[in-house]
Design an enzyme around this catalytic site. Structure first.
Site, PDB file in Angstrom:
ATOM      1  N   ASP A   1     -10.026 -12.765  -1.896  1.00 23.99           N
ATOM      2  CA  ASP A   1     -10.733 -13.431  -1.716  1.00 23.99           C
ATOM      3  C   ASP A   1     -12.262 -13.684  -0.085  1.00 23.99           C
ATOM      4  O   ASP A   1     -11.850 -13.394   0.562  1.00 23.99           O
ATOM      5  CB  ASP A   1     -11.645 -15.182  -1.957  1.00 23.99           C
ATOM      6  CG  ASP A   1     -13.608 -15.613  -1.887  1.00 23.99           C
ATOM      7  OD1 ASP A   1     -14.227 -14.673  -2.145  1.00 23.99           O
ATOM      8  OD2 ASP A   1     -13.303 -16.277  -2.721  1.00 23.99           O
TER       9      ASP A   1
ATOM     10  N   HIS B   1       3.892   2.517   1.894  1.00 26.70           N
ATOM     11  CA  HIS B   1       4.588   2.305   1.408  1.00 26.70           C
ATOM     12  C   HIS B   1       4.912   2.067   3.295  1.00 26.70           C
ATOM     13  O   HIS B   1       6.421   0.703   3.327  1.00 26.70           O
ATOM     14  CB  HIS B   1       5.235   1.988   1.018  1.00 26.70           C
ATOM     15  CG  HIS B   1       6.016   1.295  -0.356  1.00 26.70           C
ATOM     16  ND1 HIS B   1       7.095   0.172   0.558  1.00 26.70           N
ATOM     17  CD2 HIS B   1       5.929   1.215  -1.295  1.00 26.70           C
ATOM     18  CE1 HIS B   1       7.002  -0.431  -0.686  1.00 26.70           C
ATOM     19  NE2 HIS B   1       6.810   0.331  -1.709  1.00 26.70           N
TER      20      HIS B   1
END
Length: 419
Positions: free
Chosen positions: A362, A161
């Protein structure tokens, strides 16, 4: 790698994936919010794809190497040249990448619905010092592709993070998808620009105590039509528009407060993080942390006696205050650390993953059936809001926010007006 019951996951290969071309050697300072102590850790997520297992490891490994040329800081390591001032040393040492195979289909393990029928440790990488040699809080990213007998695969991801917020991590993963589909460069080019985030002299407050709450894990799904109906009610109530996040969070806060059955006079708190990209006019390619807390506090009686739409009003008012509070922080007009949190059972934290971009990734095999965090702790009452898994239409809540004692009443309230 031990499985659960009769199912087993076997690691096939592991190692570092380095940038596919030479990259700059430099040390880049992190922004104030990147350096915040609670951000120095790996966020775990799981991305489930129905097809592509045979090709995925090679395609994604190659695409990862090419994406790291553009996002070269992510191939480095977090260092701390000065105490309390972590930075990224761009070493091109690479990202940990593992390939594994399960001896079952995704159907056999219920597409990894909760409770998991495979341990998460088999799905996300935990290489250990003996095989990786980098402490987890100094590692920026780890990835594992696990193939299933049905032809589907799961990407297990651990992302530090301190290097990126959720939107930034999704930007990088989408860039890997761009490379996998043959694009010459990411559709959104990365921009560092960490100096554009305010750097006030405010010191982070002490790390909060973490009580053990023994929270139940609850999954709730809400159809799009139901959410649209709540939004229409708010339009009729106020004459204004609101988001699906607003109405679901309002319902959540009220139902949870009712389920807790607190003593009169008890204070309940709600917190979530909002993007400040628009306030700072950051480039679209900025992938560092650009978040700020939105906090609410109210007597439990107020939350319970209000309508859901009035609770939405409270949330929207807090969101409007956020801009003022952020610039007070930026201009050092406050001495308080706005990121300081209180972790007790009366407080709840909500995270919105629904629009980060993970559900649109994708690699040439179509979007994931599901993409979301692997979060299930016993010390922070929290809820994650994200897109429901395909083919469901709508929003899913992953809730670790009530103990078993209160879960039945909480679920009843959340479901009482569902179609």
């Amino acid at each position: 790698m031990a499985g659960t019951g009769s199912f087993k996951v076997t690691r096939i290969s592991e190692g570092a994936v380095k940038p596919a071309a030479a990259t700059p050697e430099e040390t880049l300072p992190l922004a104030w919010v990147d350096r915040y102590p609670t951000h120095r850790g790996l966020v775990e997520s799981m991305h489930i794809f129905r097809s592509g297992a045979d090709a995925a490891p090679g395609v994604i490994r190659d695409a990862l190497a090419r994406a790291l040329v553009f996002f070269y800081p992510l191939a480095g390591r977090i260092v701390e040249p000065e105490a309390g001032s972590p930075a990224i040393r761009c070493t091109a040492d690479g990202v940990y990448f593992a390939e594994a195979a399960a001896d079952c289909s995704l159907e056999d393990v219920r597409f990894l619905e909760r409770p998991l029928l495979l341990p998460k440790e088999d799905l996300v990488p935990y290489p250990g010092d003996d095989r990786w040699g980098v402490e987890p809080h100094n590692t920026i990213m780890m990835m594992q592709i696990t193939k299933f007998t049905c032809g589907g695969f799961v990407m297990g991801l651990r992302f530090n993070h301190a290097s990126a917020d959720g939107m930034g991590a999704a930007q990088f993963i989408n860039a890997v998808g761009d490379m996998a589909r043959g694009l010459p460069e990411p559709r959104v080019k990365p921009v560092w620009d960490r100096e554009k985030f305010p750097n006030p002299s405010i010191k982070p407050g002490p790390l909060p105590g973490l009580p053990v709450l023994a929270l139940d894990y609850i999954v709730l799904d809400f159809p799009t039509g139901y959410i649209d109906g709540l939004k229409a009610q708010y339009k009729a109530h106020s004459g204004k528009f609101c988001s699906g996040f607003d109405v679901l969070t309002a319902k959540l806060w009220q139902c949870r407060t009712r389920a807790l059955n607190l003593e009169p006079g008890a204070t309940v708190k709600l917190c979530f993080f909002a993007s400040v990209r628009h306030l700072l006019k950051l480039d679209r390619g900025y992938y560092g942390n650009s978040i700020f807390p939105v906090k609410m506090s109210a007597p439990s009686e107020t939350v319970l006696s209000s309508s859901v739409m009035e609770v939405v009003d409270m949330i929207r008012q807090a969101k409007e205050r956020m801009a003022v509070e952020f610039f007070q922080f930026a201009k050092e007009e406050t001495e308080q650390d706005p990121f300081q949190m209180t972790f007790n059972y009366e407080s709840i934290y909500v995270s919105d993953w629904s629009k980060l971009g993970f559900a649109e990734v994708d690699y040439g095999f179509g979007p994931p059936k599901f993409a979301g965090p692997l979060v299930n702790n016993d010390f922070i009452a929290s809820v994650v809001i994200l897109k429901a898994p395909l083919p469901l239409d709508g929003t899913r809540m992953l809730a670790s926010c009530v103990t078993k004692e209160h879960s039945e009443e909480f679920v009843r309230g959340m479901k009482e007006d569902l179609p």
